[in-house]
Design an enzyme around this catalytic site. Structure first.
Site, PDB file in Angstrom:
ATOM      1  N   LYS A  71      26.267  -4.156  -1.098  1.00 25.82           N
ATOM      2  CA  LYS A  71      27.728  -4.075  -1.251  1.00 25.82           C
ATOM      3  C   LYS A  71      28.329  -3.198  -0.163  1.00 25.82           C
ATOM      4  O   LYS A  71      29.491  -2.824  -0.232  1.00 25.82           O
ATOM      5  CB  LYS A  71      28.076  -3.475  -2.616  1.00 25.82           C
ATOM      6  CG  LYS A  71      27.509  -4.199  -3.809  1.00 25.82           C
ATOM      7  CD  LYS A  71      27.968  -3.477  -5.076  1.00 25.82           C
ATOM      8  CE  LYS A  71      27.119  -3.850  -6.269  1.00 25.82           C
ATOM      9  NZ  LYS A  71      27.337  -2.907  -7.374  1.00 25.82           N
ATOM     10  N   ARG A  97      11.524   3.819   3.201  1.00 22.62           N
ATOM     11  CA  ARG A  97      11.159   2.857   4.261  1.00 22.62           C
ATOM     12  C   ARG A  97      12.422   2.096   4.629  1.00 22.62           C
ATOM     13  O   ARG A  97      13.151   1.618   3.751  1.00 22.62           O
ATOM     14  CB  ARG A  97      10.076   1.896   3.795  1.00 22.62           C
ATOM     15  CG  ARG A  97       9.856   0.772   4.789  1.00 22.62           C
ATOM     16  CD  ARG A  97       8.602  -0.008   4.513  1.00 22.62           C
ATOM     17  NE  ARG A  97       7.416   0.773   4.827  1.00 22.62           N
ATOM     18  CZ  ARG A  97       6.183   0.291   4.744  1.00 22.62           C
ATOM     19  NH1 ARG A  97       5.989  -0.959   4.381  1.00 22.62           N
ATOM     20  NH2 ARG A  97       5.140   1.036   5.044  1.00 22.62           N
ATOM     21  N   ARG A 101       0.808  -1.226   0.000  1.00 18.40           N
ATOM     22  CA  ARG A 101       0.000   0.000   0.000  1.00 18.40           C
ATOM     23  C   ARG A 101       0.840   1.275   0.000  1.00 18.40           C
ATOM     24  O   ARG A 101       0.594   2.194  -0.775  1.00 18.40           O
ATOM     25  CB  ARG A 101      -0.916   0.039   1.245  1.00 18.40           C
ATOM     26  CG  ARG A 101      -2.219  -0.637   1.077  1.00 18.40           C
ATOM     27  CD  ARG A 101      -2.684  -1.176   2.410  1.00 18.40           C
ATOM     28  NE  ARG A 101      -1.758  -2.207   2.828  1.00 18.40           N
ATOM     29  CZ  ARG A 101      -1.878  -3.485   2.491  1.00 18.40           C
ATOM     30  NH1 ARG A 101      -2.904  -3.874   1.796  1.00 18.40           N
ATOM     31  NH2 ARG A 101      -0.972  -4.379   2.852  1.00 18.40           N
ATOM     32  N   THR A 102       1.813   1.345   0.903  1.00 16.65           N
ATOM     33  CA  THR A 102       2.510   2.623   1.059  1.00 16.65           C
ATOM     34  C   THR A 102       3.265   2.970  -0.220  1.00 16.65           C
ATOM     35  O   THR A 102       3.134   4.068  -0.763  1.00 16.65           O
ATOM     36  CB  THR A 102       3.470   2.557   2.267  1.00 16.65           C
ATOM     37  OG1 THR A 102       2.712   2.178   3.409  1.00 16.65           O
ATOM     38  CG2 THR A 102       4.130   3.905   2.522  1.00 16.65           C
ATOM     39  N   HIS A 155       5.484   6.102  11.522  1.00 16.88           N
ATOM     40  CA  HIS A 155       4.974   5.955  10.155  1.00 16.88           C
ATOM     41  C   HIS A 155       3.961   7.088   9.948  1.00 16.88           C
ATOM     42  O   HIS A 155       2.740   6.869   9.929  1.00 16.88           O
ATOM     43  CB  HIS A 155       4.311   4.581  10.024  1.00 16.88           C
ATOM     44  CG  HIS A 155       3.978   4.166   8.620  1.00 16.88           C
ATOM     45  ND1 HIS A 155       3.950   5.034   7.553  1.00 16.88           N
ATOM     46  CD2 HIS A 155       3.638   2.931   8.116  1.00 16.88           C
ATOM     47  CE1 HIS A 155       3.604   4.374   6.452  1.00 16.88           C
ATOM     48  NE2 HIS A 155       3.416   3.098   6.775  1.00 16.88           N
TER      49      HIS A 155
HETATM   50  C1  NCD Z   1       2.188  -0.986   8.156  1.00 13.98           C
HETATM   51  C2  NCD Z   1       3.687  -0.817   8.252  1.00 13.98           C
HETATM   52  O1  NCD Z   1       4.428  -1.070   7.308  1.00 13.98           O
HETATM   53  O2  NCD Z   1       4.100  -0.375   9.332  1.00 13.98           O
HETATM   54  N1  NCD Z   1       1.743  -1.168   6.841  1.00 13.98           N
HETATM   55  C3  NCD Z   1       1.395  -0.084   6.101  1.00 13.98           C
HETATM   56  O3  NCD Z   1       2.211   0.770   5.811  1.00 13.98           O
HETATM   57  N2  NCD Z   1       0.120   0.060   5.770  1.00 13.98           N
HETATM   58  C4  NCD Z   1       1.643  -1.992   9.077  1.00 13.98           C
HETATM   59  C5  NCD Z   1       2.202  -3.379   9.087  1.00 13.98           C
HETATM   60  O4  NCD Z   1       3.088  -3.732   8.332  1.00 13.98           O
HETATM   61  O5  NCD Z   1       1.708  -4.154   9.899  1.00 13.98           O
END
Ligand code: NCD
Length: 472
Positions: free
Chosen positions: A83, A105, A54-55, A133
């Site tokens: 590397k 991320r 999703r993100t 997040h």
């Molecule tokens: C979350 C995350 O990556 O922290 N997912 C997301 O971004 N919607 C939640 C999760 O991974 O459980």
């Protein structure tokens, strides 16, 4: 005028700016297909060291819909980082001429803060380890406000893995700031970290009290429950009648939202996997049939496992797919602002960049030591702490926010380490200050322990190992 440069923490946005982003997102969702042109010529880089559906895809979709382009590394473990390339070098290159905005991320807490320090272009934190997040929180708040009409005064339960869920931490800060009441229902062993509870208290006057573990049989036997009310401390047991698991005491008159998270077992190490957790809470139609939950919306950042039954998907109270859907207009709005394509009317309400307190560069003495903190793993990252208190010396790592207690202080170039509360300690100029965790660390650095306190030194040294870290 203040400018929003990066989004690292939800605390980089004022409540007013969050509301303005919602207004822009409303406009964006009306014209998802017609906003093309707003970011023409801009390129977004999505850099993901951890899995995402999703993100990453909603950011990419948002950029395409704004008329820009996207470059992506969805599996950075296959990139030059395997590397040995550092995060700092990667960001300098990608933010050099490749992209105008970076969405990152990473599995290390504080990674986005480091990236922002080395980047020429805006960095958006799409999840840094178990820390924060913030864009998920924007989607969550936006959805909650749309469904409930307001955020102030809502009672929201945060359930499941409160220890490692970064979505929970950012959301808890935001909800506390907007004046919602929080009820924490952690799975056993996955309680909200102390550093988050302390931040809730010190930043927003949210005074948490942990109450006795009580049986809540069908939801999660033996869960710990904490009831937090901003500005109004409570010390009350939530679940008083184990024989009636669907009965909550009258104290909680209503629950407006139940926010569930999956077990973040990729971070558990020795704790094992979700399968090893006997009492993970589960929400299903039977649980929600209690009249108390008639107006309770069910939220989840997704992905889910078994903690939300598929039988709830058609229930109008289930919002998790709406949260995901709203990620696109929210991220369109955010990127249009960060790229300077839209100017914030609320720019003058932007809070000063975090961290806000006096800083201590821990070149010598106290080190973070939290094993997934970026300052611990990436060795060019200089340790840096915010000084929270001087007696005792309580420091917060600016990257992962874990706290450390310093028991001895000394002066650069000096020879004697003084107990933290000694008058000599207070006379040291901040620029010359060295804070040591304990007497043995000071002695190892070549300092003599103040004669006044040498008897206490060995005792302190033993105690500090128990008190120094916040254990999360
Ligand atoms: C979350 C995350 O990556 O922290 N997912 C997301 O971004 N919607 C939640 C999760 O991974 O459980």
């Amino acid at each position: 005028m203040a400018v929003l440069r990066h989004l690292i923490s939800i605390d980089d946005l004022s409540n007013e700016t969050i509301r303005e982003i919602f207004r822009i997102a409303d406009e964006m969702s009306k014209g998802l297909r017609t906003t093309k042109g707003l970011a023409t010529g801009n390129i977004l880089a999505t850099i993901f060291y951890e899995p995402s559906t999703r993100t990453r895809l909603s950011f990419e979709s948002a950029m395409w819909r704004l008329g820009g382009g996207v470059i992506s590394c969805a599996n950075m473990r296959d990139s030059s980082s395997s590397k040995g390339e550092s995060l700092a070098d990667m960001v300098r290159v990608v933010g050099g001429s490749y992209a105008d905005c970076i969405v990152l991320r990473h599995d290390l807490e504080g990674a986005s803060r480091v990236a922002a320090a080395y980047s020429n272009v805006p960095v958006i934190n799409a999840g840094d380890g178990s820390h924060e997040h913030p864009t998920q929180t924007l989607c969550d708040l936006y959805t909650l406000e749309k469904e409930k009409g307001h955020l102030e005064g809502l009672t929201v339960t945060l359930c499941g893995d409160l220890r490692f869920s970064r979505t929970i931490h950012s959301l808890a800060y935001a909800l506390a700031r907007f004046g919602a009441d929080l009820v924490l229902i952690p799975a056993p062993g996955l309680e909200m970290p102390e550093y988050v509870l302390r931040a809730l208290q010190s930043r927003y006057g949210c005074q948490p009290d942990r109450v006795e573990a009580s049986e809540f049989r069908q939801l999660a036997p033996s869960v710990d429950a904490v009831y937090l009310t901003p500005n109004r401390p409570h010390q009350l047991s939530l679940f008083t009648k184990p024989s009636e698991p669907h009965h909550l005491p009258d104290l909680v008159k209503k629950i407006d939202a139940l926010y569930m998270t999956r077990a973040q077992d990729e971070r558990y190490g020795a704790l094992g996997t979700q399968a090893d957790l006997p009492h993970y809470p589960v929400v299903d139609p039977a649980f929600l049939q209690s009249p108390r939950f008639r107006d309770t919306v069910v939220m989840h950042p997704l992905p889910r496992r078994k903690e939300i039954s598929y039988d709830l998907d058609r229930d109008p109270r289930s919002l998790y797919f709406k949260q995901a859907e709203r990620g696109v207009p929210i991220r369109m709005a955010l990127m249009a602002v960060l790229l300077g394509r839209l100017t914030l009317e609320t720019a003058d309400t932007l809070p000063p960049p975090t961290p806000r307190g006096e800083l201590y560069p821990g070149k010598l003495g106290v080190q973070c030591g939290h094993e997934t903190c970026v300052s611990h793993v990436e060795d060019y990252v200089p340790p840096l702490f915010e000084i929270l208190e001087r007696n005792p010396w309580r420091l917060r790592c600016v990257y992962c926010e874990r706290e450390k207690v310093g028991r001895y202080v000394a002066s650069v170039g000096g020879r004697v380490a003084h107990p933290g509360q000694a008058p000599e300690a207070r006379r040291i100029k901040p620029a010359n200050l060295i804070v040591f965790e304990d007497a043995s660390q000071a002695a190892a650095a070549g300092y003599t322990i103040s004669a006044k306190d040498s008897d206490a030194a060995s005792r302190d040294s033993e105690e500090s190992s128990a008190m120094g870290d916040d254990g999360s």
